[in-house]
Scaffold this active site. Sequence first.
Site, PDB file in Angstrom:
ATOM      1  N   LYS A 127      18.905  30.762  50.975  1.00  0.00           N
ATOM      2  CA  LYS A 127      18.332  29.436  51.244  1.00  0.00           C
ATOM      3  C   LYS A 127      18.768  28.522  50.103  1.00  0.00           C
ATOM      4  O   LYS A 127      19.038  29.000  49.005  1.00  0.00           O
ATOM      5  CB  LYS A 127      16.788  29.517  51.236  1.00  0.00           C
ATOM      6  CG  LYS A 127      16.183  30.240  52.425  1.00  0.00           C
ATOM      7  CD  LYS A 127      15.959  29.283  53.592  1.00  0.00           C
ATOM      8  CE  LYS A 127      15.327  29.961  54.781  1.00  0.00           C
ATOM      9  NZ  LYS A 127      13.949  30.366  54.542  1.00  0.00           N
ATOM     10  N   HIS A 130      17.294  24.152  45.638  1.00  0.00           N
ATOM     11  CA  HIS A 130      17.314  22.688  45.642  1.00  0.00           C
ATOM     12  C   HIS A 130      16.466  22.069  44.541  1.00  0.00           C
ATOM     13  O   HIS A 130      15.840  22.787  43.745  1.00  0.00           O
ATOM     14  CB  HIS A 130      16.888  22.164  47.018  1.00  0.00           C
ATOM     15  CG  HIS A 130      15.547  22.652  47.454  1.00  0.00           C
ATOM     16  ND1 HIS A 130      14.383  22.229  46.874  1.00  0.00           N
ATOM     17  CD2 HIS A 130      15.198  23.553  48.413  1.00  0.00           C
ATOM     18  CE1 HIS A 130      13.361  22.833  47.466  1.00  0.00           C
ATOM     19  NE2 HIS A 130      13.829  23.652  48.391  1.00  0.00           N
ATOM     20  N   HIS A 133      13.136  23.260  43.387  1.00  0.00           N
ATOM     21  CA  HIS A 133      12.994  24.476  42.585  1.00  0.00           C
ATOM     22  C   HIS A 133      13.047  24.216  41.090  1.00  0.00           C
ATOM     23  O   HIS A 133      12.767  25.100  40.287  1.00  0.00           O
ATOM     24  CB  HIS A 133      14.106  25.478  42.926  1.00  0.00           C
ATOM     25  CG  HIS A 133      13.969  26.084  44.279  1.00  0.00           C
ATOM     26  ND1 HIS A 133      14.846  25.839  45.298  1.00  0.00           N
ATOM     27  CD2 HIS A 133      13.030  26.913  44.790  1.00  0.00           C
ATOM     28  CE1 HIS A 133      14.466  26.497  46.377  1.00  0.00           C
ATOM     29  NE2 HIS A 133      13.368  27.150  46.101  1.00  0.00           N
TER      30      HIS A 133
HETATM   31  N1  ARG Z   1       9.838  32.589  47.058  1.00  0.00           N
HETATM   32  C1  ARG Z   1       8.690  31.741  47.113  1.00  0.00           C
HETATM   33  C2  ARG Z   1       9.089  30.340  47.601  1.00  0.00           C
HETATM   34  O1  ARG Z   1      10.224  29.953  47.478  1.00  0.00           O
HETATM   35  C3  ARG Z   1       8.008  31.578  45.800  1.00  0.00           C
HETATM   36  C4  ARG Z   1       7.496  32.854  45.203  1.00  0.00           C
HETATM   37  C5  ARG Z   1       6.376  32.627  44.281  1.00  0.00           C
HETATM   38  N2  ARG Z   1       5.914  33.820  43.638  1.00  0.00           N
HETATM   39  C6  ARG Z   1       5.046  34.676  44.144  1.00  0.00           C
HETATM   40  N3  ARG Z   1       4.777  35.734  43.426  1.00  0.00           N
HETATM   41  N4  ARG Z   1       4.475  34.514  45.294  1.00  0.00           N
HETATM   42  O2  ARG Z   1       8.221  29.642  48.087  1.00  0.00           O
END
Ligand code: ARG
Length: 574
Positions: A127, A130, A133
């Site tokens: 993905k 961007h 982030h």
């Molecule tokens: N991958 C998730 C996102 O892009 C964020 C992860 C955050 N960390 C967690 N331990 N849930 O939304």
Amino acid sequence: MINFKDEIAELIAQHVEGLELSEIQDIIEVPQDPKMGDYAFPCFRLAKIMRKAPPLIAKGIAEGIDDSSLFEKVEQVNAYVNMFISKEAFIKDTLEEVLGRGEDFGKTDIGENKTVIVEYSSPNIAKPFHIGHIRSTVIGNSLYKIFDALGYNVIRINHLGDYGTQFGKMICAYRHWGNKEDVIREPIKTLLSYYTRFHVEVEEHPELDDEARETFAKLERGEKEEVELWQWFRDESLKEFNRVYDMLGISFDSYNGESFYSDKMPRFVRELEEKGLLKESQGAHVVDLEEYGLGTALITKSDGSTLYITRDIAAAVYRKETYDFYKNIYVVASQQNLHFQQWFKIVELLGYEWAKDCVHVPFGLVSLEEGTMSTRHGRVVFLEDVLNKAVEKTKEIIREKNAGADEADIDETAKTVGIGAVIFQELSNNRIKDYVFKWDKVLNFDGETGPYVQYTHARCASVLRRAGEETVAKAAALKDVDYKYLCSESAYELIKLLYKFPDVVVDAGHRYEPSIVTRHIVDMAQGFNRFYHDEHILTDDEQEKTAKVALVIAAKNAIRNGLALLGMKAPEKM
Ligand code: ARG
């Protein structure tokens, strides 16, 4: 460094009754207006205990402590004792600390023997990486630096989003329409296009959904072909992420993402069952959190597959067992507040006492001037593009400012300043606030920006070059420095800011708020520039010059250490 509050509290304790030393400490204030002294002690609370009018008490204290060498003068003003610290003693003590500790100035050991986990960035593979982030990435990196400076053992984790049913779809899509060369050339954009196509095609061919589900099941069972494709997507995505992390100077100790926990879940799902927390609902399993106002959390789907939240709980248990953390910190957008509240609660209900040590550090949204971003509508702004653009724009500005500068130098400086500007902007705002990313604001050399602070650091460096090695060496060793030359208002105010820096770092750590450090760096830079404009630093009087140069070295050191906590470099030239 002398802890003035401690010393003052002990002096005051000799002249009052009925208050513990720590209570006296708590009452001591730092007045907003320097005319009211460096420290003040209001006597209202003592009136009842000592049965005297507060001004009378203040008068008694003021007379009692006045002859201490700690003070230049002590005044009673109404109910207050206003204390002015002996400037020269204070200056000497502060400069000895800042120069003596060098790169370590601002560090403490309050976190000794404690492990803190900071989880940040955590993008989803395949993905776009961007602009949205950037917040988690940069705030998390700064929190890592801050906790590291506080003496904690810090583990940096990138909890990659590398698992879930979407990978079944992705693999299917690749098999139908994919091309290896395209993926290698431009992994994320290509994989994303397959994923998008899947969603279009499935409208006409619903059987694709079954195929995807079957493919994900194979991936979960660890079948070779599926695992290899998934691994390849993951590796290619990480290459792209790492390019950005390199630009930002960021790294991690672990990239254990969601997939890592796929085999670590049955255990606590069983625990949930044994504790009677798991309920069946149409074949799925949920934990009912209504009584805590947290809705219902879906733990396993009806086909038995697990979810984001399940993997988070498994990850926390794993982290406790692997690292025995003192704090387990998640730097994740405030949109996920409920998610974190839910699973922190579940961990607590499971009886793990360390649930209280899990901390969600939320932050607000970043939007662009052109309007909000939307992956679905193709309005994606890649972080890498933003960073490159920042470097390009900075090059233009530098070329304009110093015509004829060496191109190689410009390249290097533009990287430091352009990327630094983006980081600084990110860490300037109180993290919880939403904010709008504006180029003019980010790259302004005069505002409260990264370029301004870096420029101030380069200005310090330039003064030192002009001062000459001999003077700098003498000043750095604080040899025969006469501190009376540093008693002017602008010098003294700057020294007070340097003195405060270590406390600021502690405060920023306690509140998980890097912007507290950013704010203070701006204050120090402004303080230095005031001193630079008000005072003639490189005077003909060697003794005066040496003293002032010592302050320049100290300011430069503190600004550099501050920038390091944000993950920024401090250029010698700009
Ligand atoms: N991958 C998730 C996102 O892009 C964020 C992860 C955050 N960390 C967690 N331990 N849930 O939304």
